[in-house]
Design an enzyme around this catalytic site. Structure first.
Site, PDB file in Angstrom:
ATOM      1  N   LEU A  33     -32.037  42.299 -10.187  1.00 52.11           N
ATOM      2  CA  LEU A  33     -31.496  43.234 -10.179  1.00 52.11           C
ATOM      3  C   LEU A  33     -32.184  43.510  -7.954  1.00 52.11           C
ATOM      4  O   LEU A  33     -32.164  43.296  -7.396  1.00 52.11           O
ATOM      5  CB  LEU A  33     -33.409  44.483 -11.163  1.00 52.11           C
ATOM      6  CG  LEU A  33     -32.794  43.200 -11.875  1.00 52.11           C
ATOM      7  CD1 LEU A  33     -34.009  44.843 -12.823  1.00 52.11           C
ATOM      8  CD2 LEU A  33     -31.560  43.493 -12.766  1.00 52.11           C
ATOM      9  N   HIS A  37     -28.902  48.782 -10.068  1.00 51.08           N
ATOM     10  CA  HIS A  37     -29.367  48.537 -11.754  1.00 51.08           C
ATOM     11  C   HIS A  37     -30.641  49.741 -11.071  1.00 51.08           C
ATOM     12  O   HIS A  37     -30.988  50.855 -12.033  1.00 51.08           O
ATOM     13  CB  HIS A  37     -30.150  47.251 -11.556  1.00 51.08           C
ATOM     14  CG  HIS A  37     -29.594  45.783 -11.775  1.00 51.08           C
ATOM     15  ND1 HIS A  37     -29.157  45.362 -10.371  1.00 51.08           N
ATOM     16  CD2 HIS A  37     -27.729  46.135 -12.466  1.00 51.08           C
ATOM     17  CE1 HIS A  37     -28.086  44.319 -10.789  1.00 51.08           C
ATOM     18  NE2 HIS A  37     -27.539  45.000 -11.442  1.00 51.08           N
TER      19      HIS A  37
END
Length: 282
Positions: A33, A37
């Site tokens: 991530l 995100h």
């Protein structure tokens, strides 16, 4: 925050939430991530509950692509979700998602044969199949997806409409590094020299946006200007530069409203994508 690996347990948790009339925002990811995100998670927090799935989907990778080397760091991802107020992280394995005799796929006759779909055969069949499964398992109200994967967003919206999924796809803006490069999990592949060269991709996007704002309508001139920037970098190999209708992915000759300008290029061995949208044009 719940960390769930079982499909059965995920469905039960969602069922419990729904029984209390709680709305669900869902962010599908392949992990590793980054701030892009997290911006989706932030948008999803307008709903009562937020689910992030982490699944590197083997079905959407081609035979010569980077499935085995795709960056993974589950511990870090879980901590980022915890720190950003996620309610459930769903981390199924491939054996659960695709049972031994799995043979049902979601495919599309149009849209998926353009841009990335033309270059990555079978990619969108893998994307649609896995997301159809996640939508059935997690029953979200709104699914948050990033504009960086613009074609994917349009493909999934069409699937949702065609198959009558009771949910909405919300497309969120591209998040960039300070120097303009679109954030991507694959940026980690870049060497220092490649990272510097990769800026030509976002620079070509910004130039195209500027030309449109200044009134340029001829897409061939815009594409050539983008090409000129990218070809100056020896480490960059252009995969495609296209200006298309955002809904149909068909090429256009003149700039109008709702147009997607999209670039895919290899920087060394790393394939990166970027785009811009023309919307609200009068």
């Amino acid at each position: 925050m719940e960390v769930i690996t079982s499909i059965k347990e995920a469905k039960q948790t969602v069922k419990n939430w729904k029984s209390h009339n709680l709305s669900i925002g869902y962010v599908p990811t392949m992990g590793f991530l980054h701030d892009g995100h997290l911006s989706l998670v932030k948008n999803a927090k307008t709903q009562d509950k937020v689910i992030v799935s982490i699944f590197v989907n083997p079905m959407q990778f081609g035979p010569n692509e980077d499935f085995s080397s795709y960056p993974r760091d589950l511990e870090r991802d879980i901590k980022m979700c915890q720190d950003n107020g996620v309610d459930m992280v769903f981390i199924p394995d491939a054996a659960q998602m695709y049972l031994k005799n799995f043979s049902t796929y979601v495919d599309m006759n149009t849209i998926t044969d353009k841009l990335c779909g033309a270059k990555r055969l079978g990619h969108f069949r893998g994307v649609c199949t896995v997301l159809a499964k996640f939508f059935n398992i997690l029953n979200p109200d709104i699914v948050y997806m990033g504009q960086k994967d613009a074609q994917q967003c349009v493909v999934v919206r069409h699937m949702v409409d065609d198959l009558n999924f009771d949910l909405k796809i919300q497309i969120c803006p591209i998040i960039r590094e300070e120097d303009g490069l679109a954030k991507s999990s694959r940026n980690v592949y870049l060497s220092e020299e490649e990272r510097k060269a990769s800026l030509a991709i976002s620079q070509s996007i910004f130039l195209a946006e500027k030309l449109v704002q200044e009134g340029e309508k001829d897409t061939s001139k815009i594409i050539q200007a983008m090409k000129d920037i990218l070809e100056k970098e020896k480490l960059i190999k252009i995969d495609y530069i296209e200006l298309v209708d955002f809904n149909t992915m068909e090429n256009i000759k003149n700039i109008a409203d709702n147009v997607l300008g999209a670039v895919a290029a290899f920087v060394g061995k790393t394939r990166l994508i970027d785009n811009f949208l023309v919307q609200g044009l009068k």
